[in-house]
Motif scaffolding. Structure first.
Motif, mmCIF file in Angstrom:
data_model
loop_
_atom_site.group_PDB
_atom_site.id
_atom_site.type_symbol
_atom_site.label_atom_id
_atom_site.label_comp_id
_atom_site.label_asym_id
_atom_site.label_seq_id
_atom_site.Cartn_x
_atom_site.Cartn_y
_atom_site.Cartn_z
ATOM 1 N N TYR A 18 0.845 -1.193 0.000
ATOM 2 C CA TYR A 18 0.000 0.000 0.000
ATOM 3 C C TYR A 18 0.881 1.243 0.000
ATOM 4 C CZ TYR A 18 -3.728 -3.178 1.389
ATOM 5 O OH TYR A 18 -4.626 -4.196 1.433
ATOM 6 N N ARG A 19 0.435 2.302 -0.694
ATOM 7 C CA ARG A 19 1.169 3.565 -0.664
ATOM 8 C C ARG A 19 0.817 4.287 0.626
ATOM 9 N NH1 ARG A 19 1.548 6.354 -6.410
ATOM 10 N NH2 ARG A 19 3.202 7.378 -5.267
ATOM 11 N N THR A 20 1.831 4.869 1.255
ATOM 12 C CA THR A 20 1.631 5.512 2.549
ATOM 13 C C THR A 20 2.199 6.930 2.549
ATOM 14 O OG1 THR A 20 3.688 4.529 3.372
ATOM 15 C CG2 THR A 20 1.649 3.320 3.809
ATOM 16 N N VAL A 21 1.690 7.750 3.469
ATOM 17 C CA VAL A 21 2.135 9.136 3.594
ATOM 18 C C VAL A 21 2.136 9.551 5.062
ATOM 19 C CG1 VAL A 21 -0.199 10.069 3.256
ATOM 20 C CG2 VAL A 21 1.789 11.510 2.761
ATOM 21 N N CYS A 22 3.108 10.354 5.432
ATOM 22 C CA CYS A 22 3.110 11.029 6.738
ATOM 23 C C CYS A 22 2.927 12.506 6.452
ATOM 24 C CB CYS A 22 4.441 10.832 7.469
ATOM 25 S SG CYS A 22 4.661 9.222 8.204
ATOM 26 N N ARG A 23 1.951 13.124 7.083
ATOM 27 C CA ARG A 23 1.704 14.554 6.900
ATOM 28 C C ARG A 23 2.135 15.289 8.157
ATOM 29 N NH1 ARG A 23 -2.827 12.517 3.894
ATOM 30 N NH2 ARG A 23 -2.515 13.137 1.731
ATOM 31 N N LEU A 24 2.975 16.287 7.981
ATOM 32 C CA LEU A 24 3.486 17.077 9.093
ATOM 33 C C LEU A 24 2.850 18.460 9.028
ATOM 34 C CD1 LEU A 24 7.295 16.275 8.602
ATOM 35 C CD2 LEU A 24 5.586 14.933 9.830
ATOM 36 N N THR A 25 2.099 18.831 10.054
ATOM 37 C CA THR A 25 1.497 20.161 10.120
ATOM 38 C C THR A 25 2.429 21.030 10.949
ATOM 39 O OG1 THR A 25 -0.716 19.239 9.930
ATOM 40 C CG2 THR A 25 -0.538 21.477 10.798
ATOM 41 N N LEU A 26 3.006 22.030 10.318
ATOM 42 C CA LEU A 26 4.059 22.840 10.934
ATOM 43 C C LEU A 26 3.566 24.223 11.311
ATOM 44 C CD1 LEU A 26 6.724 21.939 8.229
ATOM 45 C CD2 LEU A 26 6.400 20.826 10.454
ATOM 46 N N GLN A 27 4.156 24.759 12.374
ATOM 47 C CA GLN A 27 3.851 26.127 12.756
ATOM 48 C C GLN A 27 5.150 26.907 12.887
ATOM 49 O OE1 GLN A 27 1.754 25.421 16.475
ATOM 50 N NE2 GLN A 27 3.399 26.420 17.577
ATOM 51 N N ARG A 28 5.051 28.176 12.601
ATOM 52 C CA ARG A 28 6.215 29.065 12.662
ATOM 53 C C ARG A 28 6.812 28.996 14.080
ATOM 54 N NH1 ARG A 28 5.120 34.619 10.287
ATOM 55 N NH2 ARG A 28 5.996 33.680 8.438
ATOM 56 N N GLY A 29 8.111 29.045 14.155
ATOM 57 C CA GLY A 29 8.776 29.017 15.452
ATOM 58 C C GLY A 29 9.255 27.630 15.854
ATOM 59 N N SER A 30 8.779 26.600 15.158
ATOM 60 C CA SER A 30 9.203 25.240 15.506
ATOM 61 C C SER A 30 9.916 24.558 14.341
ATOM 62 C CB SER A 30 7.990 24.408 15.945
ATOM 63 O OG SER A 30 7.088 24.269 14.866
ATOM 64 N N LEU A 31 10.371 25.336 13.392
ATOM 65 C CA LEU A 31 10.983 24.780 12.189
ATOM 66 C C LEU A 31 12.511 24.779 12.317
ATOM 67 C CD1 LEU A 31 8.695 26.605 9.595
ATOM 68 C CD2 LEU A 31 8.359 24.401 10.701
ATOM 69 N N THR A 32 13.009 24.038 13.286
ATOM 70 C CA THR A 32 14.432 24.014 13.606
ATOM 71 C C THR A 32 15.105 22.742 13.104
ATOM 72 O OG1 THR A 32 14.056 22.901 15.710
ATOM 73 C CG2 THR A 32 13.964 25.324 15.726
ATOM 74 N N ARG A 33 16.419 22.757 13.089
ATOM 75 C CA ARG A 33 17.192 21.572 12.719
ATOM 76 C C ARG A 33 16.883 20.434 13.698
ATOM 77 N NH1 ARG A 33 19.709 19.796 8.340
ATOM 78 N NH2 ARG A 33 20.293 21.929 7.950
ATOM 79 N N GLU A 34 16.748 20.768 14.968
ATOM 80 C CA GLU A 34 16.426 19.755 15.987
ATOM 81 C C GLU A 34 15.065 19.103 15.697
ATOM 82 O OE1 GLU A 34 15.149 20.457 20.388
ATOM 83 O OE2 GLU A 34 17.347 20.337 20.358
ATOM 84 N N ALA A 35 14.085 19.914 15.306
ATOM 85 C CA ALA A 35 12.764 19.376 14.957
ATOM 86 C C ALA A 35 12.864 18.482 13.724
ATOM 87 C CB ALA A 35 11.770 20.515 14.710
ATOM 88 N N ALA A 36 13.650 18.903 12.736
ATOM 89 C CA ALA A 36 13.826 18.093 11.523
ATOM 90 C C ALA A 36 14.444 16.742 11.876
ATOM 91 C CB ALA A 36 14.690 18.838 10.507
ATOM 92 N N ALA A 37 15.410 16.728 12.785
ATOM 93 C CA ALA A 37 16.046 15.468 13.200
ATOM 94 C C ALA A 37 15.036 14.565 13.917
ATOM 95 C CB ALA A 37 17.240 15.756 14.103
ATOM 96 N N GLY A 38 14.181 15.154 14.738
ATOM 97 C CA GLY A 38 13.155 14.376 15.439
ATOM 98 C C GLY A 38 12.134 13.778 14.486
ATOM 99 N N TYR A 39 11.683 14.600 13.528
ATOM 100 C CA TYR A 39 10.745 14.088 12.526
ATOM 101 C C TYR A 39 11.399 12.990 11.684
ATOM 102 C CZ TYR A 39 7.000 17.572 13.129
ATOM 103 O OH TYR A 39 5.958 18.323 13.608
#
Length: 138
Positions: A18-39
């Protein structure tokens, strides 16, 4: 615990074809390198075909609670920059944990940028490694 179980179920669906997707709903102020590593860690666990990064959508409740839309909603450029950071994080070798193998297939952002798997596994990667490309729309 429930999130991790959901990611494992998503991965199992993908393994069944099956084709799958993860959708990330982002808000300003949380778009950091640390957040990217966690995601990236979570995405590796789920191994989706696509990852969609999108800005939060304003709802009437924001106005009721006095939330500033300008302070909350990221611009297209901010979402795209975050998607590029996420793509870089996914390209890094995983920590060796079998539940978080390196998988980069597709990422998308809906303010809008999409990392997308071209469907081909890299010959230099293990069976659990994929490479994501970036697609962007607005």
């Amino acid at each position: 615990e429930r999130l991790l179980k959901s990611l494992d179920i998503l991965r199992a669906h993908g393994e069944k074809g099956y084709r799958t997707v993860c959708r990330l709903t982002l808000q300003r102020g949380s778009l950091t390198r640390e957040a990217a590593a966690g995601y990236a860690k979570l995405i590796r666990r789920a191994r989706p075909d696509f990852v969609e990064a999108k800005g939060v959508t304003p709802v009437p409740q924001f106005k009721k609670e006095g939330v500033s839309i300008a302070a909350l909603i990221p611009t297209h450029s901010e979402v795209r920059d975050f998607a590029e950071m996420l793509q870089e994080e996914l390209a890094k070798p995983s920590s060796g944990n079998s539940s978080s193998t390196n998988s980069s297939k597709s990422t998308s952002s809906n303010a809008n940028s999409t990392l997308a798997n071209d469907g081909a596994k890299s010959s230099s990667n293990s069976d659990d490694e994929f490479s994501y490309g970036l697609a962007s729309e607005h």
